[in-house]
Design an enzyme around this catalytic site. Sequence first.
Site, short mmCIF file in Angstrom:
data_model
loop_
_atom_site.label_atom_id
_atom_site.label_comp_id
_atom_site.label_asym_id
_atom_site.label_seq_id
_atom_site.Cartn_x
_atom_site.Cartn_y
_atom_site.Cartn_z
N VAL A 28 -24.29 -11.37 28.02
CA VAL A 28 -24.17 -11.67 28.92
C VAL A 28 -22.85 -10.27 29.09
O VAL A 28 -22.76 -9.62 30.13
CB VAL A 28 -23.93 -12.47 29.27
CG1 VAL A 28 -23.53 -12.75 31.07
CG2 VAL A 28 -25.08 -13.66 29.28
N ILE A 130 -27.66 -19.60 8.74
CA ILE A 130 -26.67 -20.18 8.03
C ILE A 130 -26.61 -19.77 7.13
O ILE A 130 -26.02 -19.71 5.89
CB ILE A 130 -26.78 -21.72 8.45
CG1 ILE A 130 -27.65 -22.76 7.34
CG2 ILE A 130 -26.10 -22.25 9.93
CD1 ILE A 130 -27.22 -23.86 7.42
N ASP A 131 -28.18 -19.07 6.27
CA ASP A 131 -28.51 -18.83 5.17
C ASP A 131 -27.92 -17.56 4.49
O ASP A 131 -27.71 -17.65 3.24
CB ASP A 131 -29.99 -19.16 4.77
CG ASP A 131 -30.69 -19.83 5.61
OD1 ASP A 131 -31.67 -19.72 5.72
OD2 ASP A 131 -30.58 -21.07 5.43
N ARG A 267 -26.20 -27.02 9.99
CA ARG A 267 -26.87 -25.93 11.71
C ARG A 267 -26.04 -26.46 12.74
O ARG A 267 -25.42 -25.84 13.65
CB ARG A 267 -27.73 -26.51 11.33
CG ARG A 267 -28.81 -25.83 10.75
CD ARG A 267 -29.32 -24.57 11.11
NE ARG A 267 -30.44 -24.79 11.73
CZ ARG A 267 -32.19 -24.99 11.29
NH1 ARG A 267 -32.37 -25.51 10.50
NH2 ARG A 267 -32.35 -25.37 11.74
#
Length: 337
Positions: A28, A130-131, A267
């Site tokens: 943004v 997150i993997d 997460r």
Amino acid sequence: MASAVKRIGVLTSGGDSPGMNAAVRAVVRTAMFRGIDVIGIRRGWNGLISGDVLRMDAQSVAHIINRGGTILYTARSDEFRTEAGQKKAVATCKLLGIDGVVAIGGDGTFRGCLALSKHGIFVVGIPGTIDNDIGCTHYSIGYDTAANTAIEAIDRLRDTMQSHERCSVVEVMGHRAGNLALYVGIATGATVVLVPEHQWDFKKDVAERIRAARLNNHTHFMIIVAEGAFNDDAIMKNPGSGNMVAQMIRDELGIEPRVTVLGHIQRGGAPNARDRVTATRMGYWAVECLAAGKTNRVVCHQGGTICDMDMDEALAVPHALNASEDRVLEAMIGSER
Ligand code: F6P
């Protein structure tokens, strides 16, 4: 130089990760800096299909750089996999005058981008999971924060496992990848780390490791298990890889392991410095790509720098463990003779 795009959409898709908000904020603010209008698209690709959007400006992204999750919500979209769903999404873009989209998520998200680009919409993907299992980039947003969340939990577990001289089996996320488990295993000095990328053998790689540690006077053991360690979705779902390994330890060694499935706590949480800065750099880069008229690109982190790569080429790069980390862990664990 005038921007090639005039109004862009930004969305988050797939499993959320700490730092996604920082990436949205950077998209943004960079767009505003370049005089480009920004539309937030809620709930991933579903939001583009249904027209669930909002105009965004500096105020929209105030005070979110330090917040986990995603203010745009996220979802996995089955409808967007269909031609009809994609047509609806394109119709939303045409109705709102959106000529570019930044999509933050995993490789499934990038395949959605490709579908959109076939209809003339400029698209750039940002790796957010997150993997950290996206082959084209060394780093995906949220990975380091998730690892630190797991490490903090395992450090706490180690205290009580030591007091009671117990075996702890900890299942970490990663879906079908072992990157998170490997990284966390190194950081916590685990006795054993099981990942789906290796053909591991229970007796050699688990039972014998525990026996060797016990013979070396260790009386507590930390077994890290990637949730996909068995390469078997059925086991991953029920009973879960951690519980499965614990049962095998119980049967073979006659001890009573304690199982901790860290799950979705990995997460959440405030993104750490690495994720805030990486996300900001990637969000900036994505908008610069669109402004320069580039499309079908994935923003990558390679060798410490941010770059962009053709999306088809990016999706063709197979996921792999970090080879040097893999070798280091082998030495750390294998030294227990
Ligand atoms: O892809 C991120 C991830 O957390 C994986 O590690 C995990 O297997 C999956 O998402 C869980 O998905 P959901 O949040 O839909 O349960």
